[in-house]
Design a protein around this motif. Structure first.
Motif, mmCIF file in Angstrom:
data_model
loop_
_atom_site.group_PDB
_atom_site.id
_atom_site.type_symbol
_atom_site.label_atom_id
_atom_site.label_comp_id
_atom_site.label_asym_id
_atom_site.label_seq_id
_atom_site.Cartn_x
_atom_site.Cartn_y
_atom_site.Cartn_z
ATOM 1 N N LEU A 5 0.271 4.443 -14.549
ATOM 2 C CA LEU A 5 0.257 4.641 -13.101
ATOM 3 C C LEU A 5 -0.658 3.633 -12.418
ATOM 4 O O LEU A 5 -0.276 3.016 -11.412
ATOM 5 C CB LEU A 5 -0.199 6.072 -12.785
ATOM 6 N N LEU A 6 -1.865 3.465 -12.957
ATOM 7 C CA LEU A 6 -2.793 2.499 -12.358
ATOM 8 C C LEU A 6 -2.243 1.083 -12.431
ATOM 9 O O LEU A 6 -2.406 0.285 -11.501
ATOM 10 C CB LEU A 6 -4.144 2.580 -13.067
ATOM 11 N N LEU A 7 -1.586 0.762 -13.530
ATOM 12 C CA LEU A 7 -1.000 -0.573 -13.668
ATOM 13 C C LEU A 7 0.067 -0.800 -12.609
ATOM 14 O O LEU A 7 0.126 -1.871 -11.979
ATOM 15 C CB LEU A 7 -0.410 -0.732 -15.068
ATOM 16 N N GLY A 8 0.924 0.199 -12.388
ATOM 17 C CA GLY A 8 1.953 0.057 -11.371
ATOM 18 C C GLY A 8 1.378 -0.046 -9.971
ATOM 19 O O GLY A 8 1.838 -0.867 -9.159
ATOM 20 N N GLN A 9 0.380 0.765 -9.677
ATOM 21 C CA GLN A 9 -0.213 0.742 -8.339
ATOM 22 C C GLN A 9 -0.887 -0.591 -8.048
ATOM 23 O O GLN A 9 -0.674 -1.196 -6.988
ATOM 24 C CB GLN A 9 -1.207 1.891 -8.195
ATOM 25 N N LEU B 234 0.829 -1.203 0.000
ATOM 26 C CA LEU B 234 0.000 0.000 0.000
ATOM 27 C C LEU B 234 0.868 1.260 0.000
ATOM 28 O O LEU B 234 0.558 2.240 -0.698
ATOM 29 C CB LEU B 234 -0.920 -0.002 1.215
ATOM 30 N N ALA B 235 1.972 1.233 0.742
ATOM 31 C CA ALA B 235 2.878 2.382 0.775
ATOM 32 C C ALA B 235 3.489 2.627 -0.607
ATOM 33 O O ALA B 235 3.614 3.780 -1.051
ATOM 34 C CB ALA B 235 3.978 2.149 1.811
ATOM 35 N N GLY C 268 -3.400 6.019 7.046
ATOM 36 C CA GLY C 268 -4.030 7.313 6.819
ATOM 37 C C GLY C 268 -3.864 7.785 5.383
ATOM 38 O O GLY C 268 -4.829 8.248 4.752
ATOM 39 N N ALA C 269 -2.650 7.664 4.845
ATOM 40 C CA ALA C 269 -2.405 8.088 3.468
ATOM 41 C C ALA C 269 -3.188 7.232 2.478
ATOM 42 O O ALA C 269 -3.713 7.745 1.471
ATOM 43 C CB ALA C 269 -0.909 8.021 3.165
ATOM 44 N N GLY C 270 -3.294 5.945 2.739
ATOM 45 C CA GLY C 270 -4.060 5.067 1.848
ATOM 46 C C GLY C 270 -5.540 5.408 1.845
ATOM 47 O O GLY C 270 -6.198 5.384 0.791
ATOM 48 N N MET C 271 -6.093 5.719 3.020
ATOM 49 C CA MET C 271 -7.501 6.120 3.081
ATOM 50 C C MET C 271 -7.736 7.393 2.282
ATOM 51 O O MET C 271 -8.738 7.529 1.569
ATOM 52 C CB MET C 271 -7.913 6.314 4.543
ATOM 53 N N GLU C 272 -6.808 8.360 2.395
ATOM 54 C CA GLU C 272 -6.947 9.611 1.637
ATOM 55 C C GLU C 272 -6.850 9.352 0.139
ATOM 56 O O GLU C 272 -7.662 9.853 -0.637
ATOM 57 C CB GLU C 272 -5.873 10.601 2.091
#
Length: 522
Positions: free
Chosen positions: A260-264, A241-242, A306-310
């Motif tokens: 970007l979406l593919l990498g994430q 997630l990080a 927190g960052a993932g929720m945002e």
């Protein structure tokens, strides 16, 4: 007008949702309960197995239990009230005897169980020859733990948060409770800073913030007691997630959306696969870190949470122009999801950090504190000073304050508002996790501990001023001091009531809070 409306609405909604919710939870758990531990003389962090505990009300035996391998025991009670706990002397190994304290006399203890009480009853054993010789030391020498009147804290004798448990004159009791209130307020302040900053930058009330506090406490407990399958799987998931969040934060404007979406999603998929493999391996890859190391891991995972929720919940909702009240409802649902995921992963059991259950007191004049309270106080002050310096002197801190003051003007001035908001959520999640660790040092760690602290965090940010980190610091200290010092004159069950009464008075006479400012609309 807008500030007054928002603060009053927040107070009313919080009171409606939080207070009945706690009562309902107590009912779901099947009435009141009493639990504790019988500890070894040579190792206070471990217990003695097979000792029988009986609980009486009047002349009737209400319940009985037997200690497990860790010395822990637990019984269910029909209702709050006064009970007599009796340790079966015949079940105690012949080489041990019960240590006499002000609470435990001849293996019996008189305790009062309040509604929703989660206090443990700690009974210590000593070598039998020591008991037959010079006798048991006095309570002030032994430092053994008694149930705390604060509702959930394991305290060494003389450090109870209730006034009636603090010995000495009024001045000594005031000093003792003042220090306890300061410690309590520091924990609230650290936990509430993120809540206030998130409101300042997004104007959204994060009802899941209390469960982020619980997450930090649970993660620290997990890794300090030995991480194996669950801990390794959790690390793999949050590392993935990080990576996904970092890719979005730094490459969003530099590469195409598809790439970007593919990498994430590739990172997240790899994390899920790794977490599954590590979870199936179980204890094959087990390791343990000291509590300070576990606290660092908890803070990092809390920041990622927190960052993932945002990044994956709140930013898409904002870009779709979802109304704030709808986002508030989503945060309530997210809080319930997070709380029950924590319940499933970590269980319903109540635990404490090893090595911090029973500690000898340190006398500082009229004040007696265990070492853990000094650690909480010192670390909290350092963190608050560091956060204040970051907000005041660093570039990202100034950007956070600018976005909090005026989001639209900041965006038109060239500030990447989305990235700043991501940093705010990461900072808020990390501080919430740290607050959970500090809270867990003196509180029973269980899946609802942050939820019980949430109402006081709301009171702190409203008292200090919505949207300002400095206001959350001042408000947290004020709430903690008022809550603890009120027990000098009133029952400890009213601690939260007086803190909330202070919030109501602030709304009546200064709705923008102590450090807030009036806003003109129109």
């Amino acid at each position: 007008m807008r500030t007054r409306f928002v603060t009053v609405l927040l107070a009313l909604i919080t009171a409606i949702l939080v207070i009945p919710g706690q009562a309902a939870t107590a009912d779901e758990q099947g009435g009141e309960g009493l639990h504790g531990q019988i500890t070894r003389p040579e190792d206070r962090d471990h217990g003695v197995e097979g000792i029988v505990i009986s609980v009486f009300q009047g002349g009737d035996e209400i319940a009985a239990a037997e200690t497990g391998p860790d010395g822990m025991w637990e019984v269910e009670l029909p209702e709050p009230g006064e009970y007599r706990v009796v340790v079966d002397q015949e079940s105690i190994p012949s080489e041990f005897a019960v240590r006499e304290t002000a609470l435990v006399v001849d293996g019996e203890a008189a305790v009062t169980v309040d509604a929703g009480d989660r206090r443990p009853l700690i009974v210590a054993l000593i070598p039998a020859d020591e008991a037959a010789g010079s006798g048991s030391p006095s309570p002030s020498e032994s430092g053994e733990a008694e149930p705390s009147e604060s509702g959930g804290e394991t305290a060494a004798e003389g450090e109870s948060l209730a006034a009636e448990s603090v010995e000495g004159g009024f001045g000594e009791r005031f000093a003792q409770l003042g220090v306890k209130g300061l410690i309590y307020g520091l924990v609230i302040a650290i936990s509430a800073i993120g809540l206030s900053l998130i409101f300042g930058t997004t104007k959204m009330i994060n009802f899941a913030h209390g469960d982020m506090v619980t997450f930090g406490a649970m993660v620290a407990l997990l890794f300090s007691t030995g991480a194996s399958g669950t801990g390794n799987a959790l690390l793999a998931l949050f590392l993935a997630l990080a990576v996904a969040v970092a890719l979005g934060a730094f490459l969003e404007t530099r590469i195409g959306r598809t790439a970007l979406l593919l990498g994430q999603w590739s990172a997240i998929l790899l994390g899920v696969v790794a977490a599954t493999v590590l979870g199936l391996m179980g204890d094959a890859v087990g390791w343990q870190v000291p509590l300070w190391g576990a606290a660092v891991i908890a803070v990092l995972l809390g920041a990622v949470l927190g960052a993932g929720m945002e990044r994956y919940i709140w930013r898409p909702l904002r870009h779709r122009n979802v109304a704030l009240i709808q986002m508030f409802i989503v945060s309530i649902g997210l809080a319930l999801v997070l709380r029950h995921v924590i319940l499933v992963v970590f269980g319903v059991g109540r635990s404490q950090y090893a090595g911090y259950q029973i500690q000898d007191l340190i006398d500082l004049g009229p004040i007696s504190l265990p070492p853990r309270d000094l650690v909480i106080m010192g670390l909290s002050v350092l963190v608050l000073v560091a956060v204040a310096c970051m907000l005041q002197f660093t570039r990202i801190g100034k950007a956070m304050r600018a976005v909090s003051d005026n989001r639209d003007l900041s965006e038109s001035s060239g500030i990447d508002v989305d990235r700043v908001t991501l940093y705010v959520w990461g900072l808020g999640g990390g501080l919430a996790a740290l607050g959970g660790v500090l809270y867990g040092l003196s509180e029973i760690v269980e899946y609802e501990m942050g939820f019980r602290l949430l109402l006081l965090m709301f009171a702190a940010v409203i008292l200090g001023g919505l949207g300002t980190a400095y206001g959350a610091m001042v408000g947290g200290l004020a709430v903690g001091l008022v809550a603890m010092l009120s027990t000098l004159w009133f029952p400890s069950q009213l601690m939260q009531a007086w803190a909330l009464a202070l919030m109501i008075l602030m709304l009546l006479f200064r709705p923008q809070g102590l450090l807030g400012r009036r806003e003109r609309v129109g």
